[in-house]
Design an enzyme around this catalytic site. Structure first.
Site, short mmCIF file in Angstrom:
data_model
loop_
_atom_site.label_atom_id
_atom_site.label_comp_id
_atom_site.label_asym_id
_atom_site.label_seq_id
_atom_site.Cartn_x
_atom_site.Cartn_y
_atom_site.Cartn_z
CB SER A 98 0.24 44.31 12.80
OG SER A 98 -0.37 43.76 14.26
CG ASP A 223 4.89 48.62 16.74
OD1 ASP A 223 3.56 48.41 18.13
OD2 ASP A 223 4.67 48.75 15.70
CG HIS A 251 1.56 48.50 15.84
ND1 HIS A 251 2.32 46.85 15.08
CD2 HIS A 251 0.21 47.87 15.78
CE1 HIS A 251 1.81 46.28 15.42
NE2 HIS A 251 -0.06 46.63 14.88
#
Length: 271
Positions: A98, A223, A251
């Site tokens: 991320s 996600d 995610h």
């Protein structure tokens, strides 16, 4: 083995160093708003397979110092460089999840990939987490502004809401509580500051083209934080890259499909 490394005067970054005698080194950069502990299900397995795993807590998060400022990608990449130099790392695999993936990309561009043999991006927040006039694939700007506002007003509630959209597959109540606690280990000001960075940072578009090492892109199709088109853009922007979609992940693909995640990463390292 855990220790701190000084990156600036009075600012120390926490490093977890597992299997220091391992044959190959993987440096993990966590995503927002957690810390290196999010990779527990990699750290359980990869050192047993002979790899050295280094987890870094970004400034403001986990066991690292929490200064008032320094939460832009340039400084965070510089912090990683300090750790790399302090440990004398060479020919290592740099992995980031991320926001950690965005920082890894900035490290490659800003420091010419110093010491990195291969790059791995896990649900990376690049080239832009939010929608822009020329990039309509991210989250709406208002959604991030709401996260920032909620961080200042009721951070625990914000963290719980974020955790509820993080994973695609079912997680138990105790696991959800554990993940929630990772976010609480951060400072409120650093949590908000990183979110503000998502709004203003546009340099990752050009950063992608500077990457010259083999790159693995792992990204969940479900996600809801870093939407899958971001992975497609990364794949297009990085010449020597391979994109592996995770069909049953959100995610948190490092947990949603942890066996597949670990397998894909090991195969990439050994290619």
């Amino acid at each position: 083995m855990g220790y701190h490394i000084q990156v600036e005067a009075n600012i120390n970054i926490y490093v977890e160093d597992l299997n220091p005698e391992g044959c190959k080194t993987i440096v993990f950069i966590h995503g927002w708003p957690a810390n290196h502990k999010m990779f527990e299900y990699q750290f359980d397995q990869l050192p047993r397979q002979g790899y050295r795993c280094i987890g870094i807590d970004l400034r403001g998060f986990g066991n690292s110092d929490k200064p008032w400022d320094g939460y832009h990608y340039d400084q965070l990449a510089d912090d990683i460089r300090c750790v790399v130099e302090a440990l004398g790392l060479q020919q290592f695999i740099l992995g980031g999840h991320s926001t950690g993936g965005a920082i890894a990309i900035r490290y490659m561009a800003r420091h010419s990939g110093y010491g990195v043999a291969k790059l791995a991006l896990f649900a990376a927040a690049a080239p832009s987490l939010i929608q822009r006039a020329y990039f309509p694939y991210g989250l709406e700007r208002a959604a991030i502004e709401k996260i920032i506002e909620d961080t200042y007003n009721d951070r625990p509630n914000m963290l719980q809401g974020f955790g509820n959209m993080f994973f695609f597959q079912h997680v138990t109540g105790p696991f959800s509580e554990w993940f929630f606690q990772l976010g609480l280990e951060a400072a409120g000001w650093s949590t908000a500051a990183i979110a503000k960075t998502w709004l203003d940072e546009e340099g990752l578009f050009s950063d992608l083209g500077t990457i010259r090492v083999p790159t693995l892109i792992l990204h969940g199709l479900h996600d809801r934080v870093c939407l899958f088109p971001l992975a497609v853009a990364q794949h297009k922007g990085i010449k020597n890259s391979r994109l592996v979609p995770f069909k049953y992940s959100g995610h948190g693909l490092f947990y949603d499909q942890r066996d597949k995640f670990n397998k894909e990463l090991v195969e990439f390292i050994e290619e």
